[in-house]
Design a protein around this motif. Structure first.
Motif, PDB file in Angstrom:
ATOM      1  N   PRO A 184      -5.106   1.875   1.978  1.00 50.48           N
ATOM      2  CA  PRO A 184      -6.183   1.722   2.688  1.00 50.48           C
ATOM      3  C   PRO A 184      -5.912   0.963   4.008  1.00 50.48           C
ATOM      4  CG  PRO A 184      -6.728   0.444   0.900  1.00 50.48           C
ATOM      5  CD  PRO A 184      -5.366   1.391   0.497  1.00 50.48           C
ATOM      6  N   LYS A 185      -6.339   1.601   5.129  1.00 51.16           N
ATOM      7  CA  LYS A 185      -5.939   1.073   6.379  1.00 51.16           C
ATOM      8  C   LYS A 185      -7.158  -0.023   6.692  1.00 51.16           C
ATOM      9  CE  LYS A 185      -3.202   4.356   9.091  1.00 51.16           C
ATOM     10  NZ  LYS A 185      -3.367   5.484   8.749  1.00 51.16           N
ATOM     11  N   GLU A 186      -8.267   0.470   6.140  1.00 50.04           N
ATOM     12  CA  GLU A 186      -9.458  -0.771   6.425  1.00 50.04           C
ATOM     13  C   GLU A 186     -10.399  -0.539   5.129  1.00 50.04           C
ATOM     14  OE1 GLU A 186     -11.501   2.409   9.725  1.00 50.04           O
ATOM     15  OE2 GLU A 186     -10.560   0.537  10.276  1.00 50.04           O
ATOM     16  N   ASN A 187     -11.184  -1.603   4.914  1.00 50.29           N
ATOM     17  CA  ASN A 187     -12.222  -1.536   3.840  1.00 50.29           C
ATOM     18  C   ASN A 187     -11.648  -1.137   2.615  1.00 50.29           C
ATOM     19  OD1 ASN A 187     -14.006  -2.108   5.819  1.00 50.29           O
ATOM     20  ND2 ASN A 187     -14.471   0.002   6.260  1.00 50.29           N
TER      21      ASN A 187
ATOM     22  N   ALA B 279      -4.142  -3.813  -6.896  1.00 48.65           N
ATOM     23  CA  ALA B 279      -3.183  -3.039  -6.280  1.00 48.65           C
ATOM     24  C   ALA B 279      -2.503  -2.540  -7.374  1.00 48.65           C
ATOM     25  CB  ALA B 279      -2.260  -3.683  -5.428  1.00 48.65           C
ATOM     26  N   VAL B 280      -2.156  -1.257  -7.297  1.00 44.59           N
ATOM     27  CA  VAL B 280      -1.580  -0.431  -8.370  1.00 44.59           C
ATOM     28  C   VAL B 280       0.019  -0.767  -8.065  1.00 44.59           C
ATOM     29  CG1 VAL B 280      -0.769   1.922  -9.174  1.00 44.59           C
ATOM     30  CG2 VAL B 280      -3.120   1.481  -8.161  1.00 44.59           C
ATOM     31  N   ILE B 281       0.586  -1.012  -9.243  1.00 50.69           N
ATOM     32  CA  ILE B 281       2.059  -1.088  -9.221  1.00 50.69           C
ATOM     33  C   ILE B 281       2.797   0.102 -10.011  1.00 50.69           C
ATOM     34  CG2 ILE B 281       2.145  -3.482  -8.757  1.00 50.69           C
ATOM     35  CD1 ILE B 281       3.767  -3.111 -11.761  1.00 50.69           C
ATOM     36  N   GLY B 282       4.267   0.062  -9.881  1.00 51.60           N
ATOM     37  CA  GLY B 282       4.941   1.204 -10.373  1.00 51.60           C
ATOM     38  C   GLY B 282       4.894   1.536 -11.734  1.00 51.60           C
ATOM     39  N   ARG B 283       3.775   1.505 -12.297  1.00 49.51           N
ATOM     40  CA  ARG B 283       3.781   2.024 -13.865  1.00 49.51           C
ATOM     41  C   ARG B 283       2.547   2.750 -13.949  1.00 49.51           C
ATOM     42  NH1 ARG B 283       7.984  -0.116 -12.851  1.00 49.51           N
ATOM     43  NH2 ARG B 283       9.141  -1.680 -13.878  1.00 49.51           N
ATOM     44  N   TYR B 284       2.797   4.043 -14.761  1.00 43.71           N
ATOM     45  CA  TYR B 284       1.542   4.900 -14.790  1.00 43.71           C
ATOM     46  C   TYR B 284       1.873   5.533 -16.293  1.00 43.71           C
ATOM     47  CZ  TYR B 284       1.996   4.868  -9.519  1.00 43.71           C
ATOM     48  OH  TYR B 284       1.974   4.488  -8.284  1.00 43.71           O
ATOM     49  N   ILE B 285       0.812   5.796 -17.001  1.00 43.35           N
ATOM     50  CA  ILE B 285       0.612   6.800 -18.127  1.00 43.35           C
ATOM     51  C   ILE B 285      -0.535   7.655 -17.549  1.00 43.35           C
ATOM     52  CG2 ILE B 285       0.036   6.895 -20.620  1.00 43.35           C
ATOM     53  CD1 ILE B 285       1.184   4.046 -20.718  1.00 43.35           C
TER      54      ILE B 285
ATOM     55  N   GLU C 158      -3.646  -8.359  -8.893  1.00 48.12           N
ATOM     56  CA  GLU C 158      -4.450  -8.818  -7.841  1.00 48.12           C
ATOM     57  C   GLU C 158      -3.495  -9.262  -6.530  1.00 48.12           C
ATOM     58  OE1 GLU C 158      -6.437 -10.646 -10.596  1.00 48.12           O
ATOM     59  OE2 GLU C 158      -8.120  -9.344  -9.997  1.00 48.12           O
ATOM     60  N   VAL C 159      -3.959  -8.778  -5.289  1.00 45.51           N
ATOM     61  CA  VAL C 159      -2.935  -9.181  -4.165  1.00 45.51           C
ATOM     62  C   VAL C 159      -3.879  -9.389  -3.069  1.00 45.51           C
ATOM     63  CG1 VAL C 159      -1.052  -7.419  -4.800  1.00 45.51           C
ATOM     64  CG2 VAL C 159      -2.852  -6.820  -3.040  1.00 45.51           C
ATOM     65  N   PRO C 160      -3.508 -10.278  -2.061  1.00 46.43           N
ATOM     66  CA  PRO C 160      -4.215 -10.976  -1.106  1.00 46.43           C
ATOM     67  C   PRO C 160      -4.749  -9.638  -0.441  1.00 46.43           C
ATOM     68  CG  PRO C 160      -2.036 -12.122  -1.052  1.00 46.43           C
ATOM     69  CD  PRO C 160      -2.182 -10.847  -2.003  1.00 46.43           C
ATOM     70  N   MET C 161      -6.156  -9.627   0.092  1.00 50.34           N
ATOM     71  CA  MET C 161      -6.787  -8.568   0.651  1.00 50.34           C
ATOM     72  C   MET C 161      -5.726  -7.926   1.664  1.00 50.34           C
ATOM     73  SD  MET C 161      -9.402  -7.191  -0.203  1.00 50.34           S
ATOM     74  CE  MET C 161     -10.881  -7.133  -1.293  1.00 50.34           C
ATOM     75  N   GLU C 162      -5.238  -8.940   2.463  1.00 53.26           N
ATOM     76  CA  GLU C 162      -4.479  -8.160   3.785  1.00 53.26           C
ATOM     77  C   GLU C 162      -3.300  -7.391   3.406  1.00 53.26           C
ATOM     78  OE1 GLU C 162      -5.069 -11.336   3.138  1.00 53.26           O
ATOM     79  OE2 GLU C 162      -3.121 -12.748   3.296  1.00 53.26           O
ATOM     80  N   LYS C 163      -2.716  -7.656   2.151  1.00 54.40           N
ATOM     81  CA  LYS C 163      -1.705  -6.887   1.419  1.00 54.40           C
ATOM     82  C   LYS C 163      -2.045  -5.364   0.927  1.00 54.40           C
ATOM     83  CE  LYS C 163       1.504  -9.767   2.197  1.00 54.40           C
ATOM     84  NZ  LYS C 163       1.885 -11.152   1.439  1.00 54.40           N
ATOM     85  N   THR C 164      -3.243  -5.356   0.869  1.00 52.46           N
ATOM     86  CA  THR C 164      -3.938  -3.967   0.014  1.00 52.46           C
ATOM     87  C   THR C 164      -3.267  -2.722   0.680  1.00 52.46           C
ATOM     88  OG1 THR C 164      -5.815  -4.280   1.275  1.00 52.46           O
ATOM     89  CG2 THR C 164      -5.813  -4.901  -1.142  1.00 52.46           C
ATOM     90  N   LYS C 165      -3.262  -2.663   2.043  1.00 55.66           N
ATOM     91  CA  LYS C 165      -2.756  -1.603   2.775  1.00 55.66           C
ATOM     92  C   LYS C 165      -1.166  -1.183   2.633  1.00 55.66           C
ATOM     93  CE  LYS C 165      -1.559  -4.161   7.154  1.00 55.66           C
ATOM     94  NZ  LYS C 165      -1.965  -5.589   6.604  1.00 55.66           N
ATOM     95  N   SER C 166      -0.682  -1.842   1.768  1.00 57.63           N
ATOM     96  CA  SER C 166       0.904  -1.346   1.175  1.00 57.63           C
ATOM     97  C   SER C 166       0.731  -0.859  -0.246  1.00 57.63           C
ATOM     98  CB  SER C 166       1.642  -2.679   0.949  1.00 57.63           C
ATOM     99  OG  SER C 166       1.576  -3.420   2.303  1.00 57.63           O
ATOM    100  N   TYR C 167      -0.432  -0.581  -0.786  1.00 56.64           N
ATOM    101  CA  TYR C 167      -0.529  -0.353  -2.296  1.00 56.64           C
ATOM    102  C   TYR C 167      -1.549   0.634  -2.445  1.00 56.64           C
ATOM    103  CZ  TYR C 167       1.854  -4.784  -3.039  1.00 56.64           C
ATOM    104  OH  TYR C 167       2.771  -5.580  -3.199  1.00 56.64           O
ATOM    105  N   GLY C 168      -1.551   1.594  -3.605  1.00 53.67           N
ATOM    106  CA  GLY C 168      -2.450   2.233  -3.999  1.00 53.67           C
ATOM    107  C   GLY C 168      -3.531   1.040  -4.573  1.00 53.67           C
ATOM    108  N   VAL C 169      -4.880   1.401  -4.172  1.00 53.92           N
ATOM    109  CA  VAL C 169      -5.962   0.311  -4.493  1.00 53.92           C
ATOM    110  C   VAL C 169      -7.327   1.065  -5.297  1.00 53.92           C
ATOM    111  CG1 VAL C 169      -7.434  -1.450  -3.607  1.00 53.92           C
ATOM    112  CG2 VAL C 169      -5.389  -0.891  -2.533  1.00 53.92           C
ATOM    113  N   LEU C 170      -7.555  -0.025  -6.455  1.00 56.20           N
ATOM    114  CA  LEU C 170      -8.500   0.485  -7.323  1.00 56.20           C
ATOM    115  C   LEU C 170      -9.859   0.181  -6.967  1.00 56.20           C
ATOM    116  CD1 LEU C 170      -6.963  -0.545 -10.990  1.00 56.20           C
ATOM    117  CD2 LEU C 170      -7.015   1.816  -9.895  1.00 56.20           C
ATOM    118  N   ASP C 171     -10.860   1.220  -7.086  1.00 58.67           N
ATOM    119  CA  ASP C 171     -12.240   0.735  -7.020  1.00 58.67           C
ATOM    120  C   ASP C 171     -12.764   0.764  -8.193  1.00 58.67           C
ATOM    121  OD1 ASP C 171     -14.741   0.755  -5.957  1.00 58.67           O
ATOM    122  OD2 ASP C 171     -14.937   2.624  -5.098  1.00 58.67           O
TER     123      ASP C 171
END
Ligand code: G1P
Length: 296
Positions: free
Chosen positions: A194-197, A203-209, A163-176
């Protein structure tokens, strides 16, 4: 049964402009957090998670990073002769088995998705991990291991999320989020920066499978946010094609060592976590804060 994850891709081709002038001559991945280069944290985490093959996607100017993984025979001999067994052991722990590391060049900076795609010929019909070395995670068990354990249950693809503050989501990949099961969420979409909405504050951080089909999605080389080929889009395509993508709320603390403030925070956290440093360092930090307060 889900296939075991034994390969990890480390995209290390970035220029590291945020750390100029240091990165003029050293790759950012060998910048030092306490006494180990960033890449060592990523490798140790991957090893702990059972990864056997390490695929680095590099670029020009990363020679020092490749050299770091050479066995230092001369140094080892000197340490052995001097009876410095603890240091010898420390150096040996960084040795990689011959053939365990592959280096692939990304010839043009075209985005994270493109970097991962460059390794496509080394990934066959098997799930694989992607580890971003900028994101250093302090956690027990280590973040990638938590993911591999969770992925063994869920299958599909999985990203680490927090979880990140809403205003920080524009720096990340974000899950729906389609379904929130607590530690694990199932996604119905993923949006890169996402620039808006924003669809959530996960937020996604740098670990993926990732399922091997993500590589097929990357074959389309579709441009996304910032005109780059985004890994996030290739993962989102999985969902559109009816395959499962999960987010794991990992247990631990993530540090953004791609930013100066994040790197400094990580230095404090990892310094304080070290038995050999914590007392002296904590006292110093305490004094600095007291002096700052007194000066206010
Ligand atoms: C990359 C990914 C982004 C992810 C982030 C985590 O972005 O594209 O989806 O949230 O890493 O650190 P970058 O920070 O490299 O721009």
């Amino acid at each position: 049964m889900n296939r075991k994850v034994t390969k990890a891709i480390f995209p290390v081709a970035g220029l590291g402009t945020r750390f100029l002038p240091a990165t003029k001559s050293i790759p950012k991945e060998i910048m030092t957090l306490v006494d180990r280069p960033l890449i060592q944290y990523a490798i140790d985490e991957a090893r702990a998670a059972g990864i056997k093959e390490f695929i680095f996607v590099t670029s020009r100017g990363k020679g020092a990073l490749e050299d770091y993984f050479d066995h230092a025979h001369e140094l080892e001999n000197t340490l052995r002769k001097a009876g410095k067994d603890d240091l010898l052991e420390l150096v040996r722990q960084t040795n990689m088995e011959s053939g365990a590391i592959a280096y692939i060049r990304q010839h043009k900076a075209m985005g994270l998705g493109h970097a991962v795609w460059c390794a496509r010929r080394l990934i066959h019909n098997e799930p694989f991990a992607v580890v971003l070395t900028d994101d250093v995670v302090m956690g027990e068990p280590p973040c990638l291991q938590q993911m591999i354990e969770a992925h063994a249950e869920t299958g599909g693809s999985m990203v680490a999320t927090m979880e990140v503050p809403m205003e920080k989501t524009k720096s990340y990949g974000v899950l729906d989020v389609a379904e929130d099961m607590g530690a694990i969420v199932r996604a119905r979409g993923m949006v890169e920066k996402p620039k808006e909405n924003p669809p959530s504050n996960l937020a996604v951080i740098g670990r993926y499978i990732l399922a091997p089909t993500v590589m097929e999605n990357l074959n389309k080389l579709k441009q996304g946010a910032g005109g780059e080929i985004q890994l996030t889009d290739a993962i989102a395509d999985e969902i559109h094609e009816g395959r499962d993508v999960y987010g794991l709320r990992f247990r631990g603390q993530r540090y953004d060592c791609g930013s100066k403030a994040g790197f400094l925070q990580a230095t404090v956290a990892f310094g304080l976590a070290r038995d050999d440093l914590k007392d002296e360092f904590a006292e110093y930090l305490h004094d600095v804060m007291a002096m700052r307060k007194a000066a206010e």
